[in-house]
Write an enzyme that holds these catalytic residues in place. Sequence first.
Site, PDB file in Angstrom:
ATOM      1  N   PHE A 167       0.813  -1.222   0.000  1.00 36.74           N
ATOM      2  CA  PHE A 167       0.000   0.000   0.000  1.00 36.74           C
ATOM      3  C   PHE A 167       0.843   1.268   0.000  1.00 36.74           C
ATOM      4  CE2 PHE A 167       0.936  -0.342   4.511  1.00 36.74           C
ATOM      5  CZ  PHE A 167       1.114   0.986   4.875  1.00 36.74           C
ATOM      6  N   GLY A 231      -3.966 -12.591  -5.002  1.00 36.98           N
ATOM      7  CA  GLY A 231      -2.522 -12.737  -5.217  1.00 36.98           C
ATOM      8  C   GLY A 231      -2.156 -14.199  -5.432  1.00 36.98           C
ATOM      9  N   GLY A 247       6.225  -6.240  -0.260  1.00 37.86           N
ATOM     10  CA  GLY A 247       5.378  -6.198   0.938  1.00 37.86           C
ATOM     11  C   GLY A 247       6.141  -6.733   2.129  1.00 37.86           C
ATOM     12  N   GLU A 269      10.758  -8.026  -2.594  1.00 38.18           N
ATOM     13  CA  GLU A 269      11.129  -6.723  -2.007  1.00 38.18           C
ATOM     14  C   GLU A 269      10.365  -6.598  -0.699  1.00 38.18           C
ATOM     15  OE1 GLU A 269      13.275  -4.605  -2.993  1.00 38.18           O
ATOM     16  OE2 GLU A 269      13.605  -5.001  -5.116  1.00 38.18           O
ATOM     17  N   LEU A 270      11.025  -6.968   0.418  1.00 37.21           N
ATOM     18  CA  LEU A 270      10.272  -7.117   1.669  1.00 37.21           C
ATOM     19  C   LEU A 270      10.709  -6.098   2.725  1.00 37.21           C
ATOM     20  CD1 LEU A 270      10.489 -11.013   1.508  1.00 37.21           C
ATOM     21  CD2 LEU A 270       8.767  -9.522   0.470  1.00 37.21           C
ATOM     22  N   CYS A 303       9.517   1.365   3.353  1.00 37.84           N
ATOM     23  CA  CYS A 303      10.344   0.181   3.632  1.00 37.84           C
ATOM     24  C   CYS A 303      11.724   0.635   4.065  1.00 37.84           C
ATOM     25  CB  CYS A 303      10.410  -0.713   2.410  1.00 37.84           C
ATOM     26  SG  CYS A 303      10.835   0.173   0.917  1.00 37.84           S
ATOM     27  N   THR A 304      12.142   1.836   3.640  1.00 37.43           N
ATOM     28  CA  THR A 304      13.467   2.357   3.978  1.00 37.43           C
ATOM     29  C   THR A 304      13.431   3.347   5.160  1.00 37.43           C
ATOM     30  OG1 THR A 304      13.108   4.040   2.303  1.00 37.43           O
ATOM     31  CG2 THR A 304      14.422   2.123   1.638  1.00 37.43           C
ATOM     32  N   GLY A 466      14.697   7.388   0.461  1.00 34.67           N
ATOM     33  CA  GLY A 466      14.768   8.305  -0.665  1.00 34.67           C
ATOM     34  C   GLY A 466      15.755   7.864  -1.732  1.00 34.67           C
ATOM     35  N   ALA A 467      15.567   6.640  -2.234  1.00 35.01           N
ATOM     36  CA  ALA A 467      16.479   6.121  -3.263  1.00 35.01           C
ATOM     37  C   ALA A 467      16.153   6.709  -4.634  1.00 35.01           C
ATOM     38  CB  ALA A 467      16.371   4.610  -3.322  1.00 35.01           C
TER      39      ALA A 467
HETATM   40  P1  NAD Z   1       1.593  -6.866   2.962  1.00 36.29           P
HETATM   41  O1  NAD Z   1       2.635  -7.928   2.976  1.00 36.29           O
HETATM   42  O2  NAD Z   1       0.504  -6.943   3.958  1.00 36.29           O
HETATM   43  O3  NAD Z   1       0.881  -6.827   1.520  1.00 36.29           O
HETATM   44  C1  NAD Z   1       1.608  -6.598   0.342  1.00 36.29           C
HETATM   45  C2  NAD Z   1       0.877  -7.201  -0.830  1.00 36.29           C
HETATM   46  O4  NAD Z   1       0.950  -8.623  -0.759  1.00 36.29           O
HETATM   47  C3  NAD Z   1      -0.609  -6.871  -0.896  1.00 36.29           C
HETATM   48  O5  NAD Z   1      -0.957  -6.625  -2.234  1.00 36.29           O
HETATM   49  C4  NAD Z   1      -1.266  -8.145  -0.370  1.00 36.29           C
HETATM   50  O6  NAD Z   1      -2.584  -8.338  -0.825  1.00 36.29           O
HETATM   51  C5  NAD Z   1      -0.328  -9.191  -0.928  1.00 36.29           C
HETATM   52  N1  NAD Z   1      -0.312 -10.488  -0.232  1.00 36.29           N
HETATM   53  C6  NAD Z   1      -0.301 -10.691   1.105  1.00 36.29           C
HETATM   54  N2  NAD Z   1      -0.222 -12.022   1.363  1.00 36.29           N
HETATM   55  C7  NAD Z   1      -0.170 -12.663   0.168  1.00 36.29           C
HETATM   56  C8  NAD Z   1      -0.104 -14.030  -0.228  1.00 36.29           C
HETATM   57  N3  NAD Z   1      -0.060 -15.020   0.678  1.00 36.29           N
HETATM   58  N4  NAD Z   1      -0.089 -14.335  -1.548  1.00 36.29           N
HETATM   59  C9  NAD Z   1      -0.130 -13.352  -2.470  1.00 36.29           C
HETATM   60  N5  NAD Z   1      -0.203 -12.030  -2.165  1.00 36.29           N
HETATM   61  C10 NAD Z   1      -0.230 -11.685  -0.851  1.00 36.29           C
HETATM   62  O7  NAD Z   1       2.369  -5.472   3.062  1.00 36.29           O
HETATM   63  P2  NAD Z   1       1.783  -3.992   3.218  1.00 36.29           P
HETATM   64  O8  NAD Z   1       1.263  -3.816   4.595  1.00 36.29           O
HETATM   65  O9  NAD Z   1       0.898  -3.644   2.059  1.00 36.29           O
HETATM   66  O10 NAD Z   1       3.132  -3.120   3.029  1.00 36.29           O
HETATM   67  C11 NAD Z   1       4.056  -2.901   4.033  1.00 36.29           C
HETATM   68  C12 NAD Z   1       5.256  -3.826   3.918  1.00 36.29           C
HETATM   69  O11 NAD Z   1       5.834  -3.731   2.609  1.00 36.29           O
HETATM   70  C13 NAD Z   1       6.378  -3.420   4.846  1.00 36.29           C
HETATM   71  O12 NAD Z   1       6.918  -4.598   5.419  1.00 36.29           O
HETATM   72  C14 NAD Z   1       7.392  -2.740   3.943  1.00 36.29           C
HETATM   73  O13 NAD Z   1       8.703  -2.748   4.425  1.00 36.29           O
HETATM   74  C15 NAD Z   1       7.238  -3.554   2.705  1.00 36.29           C
HETATM   75  N6  NAD Z   1       7.741  -2.841   1.516  1.00 36.29           N
HETATM   76  C16 NAD Z   1       8.941  -3.222   0.996  1.00 36.29           C
HETATM   77  C17 NAD Z   1       9.480  -2.538  -0.095  1.00 36.29           C
HETATM   78  C18 NAD Z   1      10.796  -2.932  -0.666  1.00 36.29           C
HETATM   79  O14 NAD Z   1      11.101  -2.510  -1.771  1.00 36.29           O
HETATM   80  N7  NAD Z   1      11.625  -3.698   0.007  1.00 36.29           N
HETATM   81  C19 NAD Z   1       8.758  -1.475  -0.668  1.00 36.29           C
HETATM   82  C20 NAD Z   1       7.527  -1.123  -0.116  1.00 36.29           C
HETATM   83  C21 NAD Z   1       7.031  -1.815   0.976  1.00 36.29           C
END
Ligand code: NAD
Length: 517
Positions: A167, A231, A247, A269-270, A303-304, A466-467
Amino acid sequence: MRAVITDFGIEETLKTLGIDAVNDGTSTGSNHFSNGEIIESYSPVDGKLIGKVKTTTKADYDKVMDAATKAFKTWRDIPAPQRGEIVRQFGNKLRELKEPLGKLVSYEMGKSLQEGYGEVQEMIDICDFAVGLSRQLNGQTIPSERPGHVMREQWHPIGVVGIISAFNFPVAVWAWNTALAWICGDVCVWKASEKTPLCAVACQNIIAEILKDNNLPEGISCIINGDYRVGEFMTTDNKIALVSATGSTRMGRIVGKTVAERFGKSLLELGGNNAIIITPSADLKVIVPGAVFGAVGTCGQRCTSTRRLIIHDSVYNKVKDAIVGAYKQLTIGNPLDEKNHIGPLIDKDAVNTYLAAIEKAKAEGGNVLVEGGVLEGEGYESGCYVKPAIVEAENHFEIVQHETFAPILYLMKYSGDVENAIEKQNGVAQGLSSAIMTNELKEAEKFLSYAGSDCGIANVNIGTSGAEIGGAFGGEKETGGGRESGSDAWKVYMRRQTNTINYSDELPLAQGIKFDL
Ligand code: NAD
């Protein structure tokens, strides 16, 4: 049921982006495949309903995949620089629509308007990058050990790329993936976060128009709507060659395993748990804005985002006082109002997670320096506005080891050499972004060396967030190991093929093997 629209201009904004949230109350994106239950999108800014989106059923998904797989056969035949031309047009359209799309990002996600515009700018930047790259998908020629032979390596499109996004970057992360995937000759199916579905519909409408104007199949870009269950259609589908998932680590663990079980490729990308090391020589003028923006920008939902400050004990009090002082200047409120530094968290669940994390930090022995809490009253009706908190803590606390997606900053000390700080910085499960503030060359180089930061991103005298799109973006360990955006990240969207060509009249075998007939 009619959607309630706020009065700051969102109705006009949605209309400009082709979203009819008022009359039919639902929007599926211009590919019109979704027929499932309805998701309502509420703004964390004022708690009002912005619009509704229909989710994608399995039967709808199968139609989407049909359209995508057919479109792939057309798209891969188009020379890469011509695919780049489509991405160029897309980037130009984004320039035109930067204001309404940035506004929608800000209103649906809750980040500041400047950051909303910034996100659209990132989309434009990656389009520019991809256009240039569309003439540089170069393979290489490799010397063969056999006479009259040549070896070559080339890159082919991979097929259908599934994108799952979070999100907090509701439009840019899709663009990072899709602009590169498109120039590589792939087609994309995108499942955006169920918390920001209208941003996805808006993006799909923009690209659909470009594809239509160029007589190209809309299946080159598809969206599917819904939560993790939608998903899962992609993660379990052999027809999706690459799943790029952004996510939480929790999500990545499931997605990575599911895709690996069917020998698909994944780009993960977690979550991050990013720290800034502050050394004795660091300059307060650089530390304060770097650390404070890193910790409270996007209300700590990057995430950063900076989660930990690891400060040398000789300057600890000075730095602590400066940061605590800066927190007093922060204004919290409607992110569409430029005077506010901090907007809301995404929803009330996020608020509860934030409150629980502060309690846990206290229970583990943390010392609260700046109290958090939920804001109430006029302007805060959505219930999602919180105060950024600062807690003195130890790196080994369970809560510190965990990524809390909220503005909580942990301060901790190190003593002696920079190696001790690096050990703390690396002493978490995540490995996304890191920074050191120093004016000592040796410290900076140690931090950047193989024995230094173990993160995908390591910065000197700037913060953790801020990459720029020119560098490869991503992290190690529980951050998932994926890289997207700049540098040679494009290679993940292609399959590599090694060719050996014999232009002699003989057939010598490799490794000198004789096979006389
Ligand atoms: P989230 O993991 O709850 O959801 C992310 C996406 O994954 C959503 O579209 C969700 O519907 C989907 N999803 C969840 N479980 C799934 C499954 N079992 N199978 C398929 N799809 C599934 O994350 P969020 O709350 O939306 O975002 C916050 C997280 O994202 C934070 O941990 C943040 O660090 C991370 N994030 C990482 C980066 C990066 O580049 N490393 C960038 C942005 C956000």
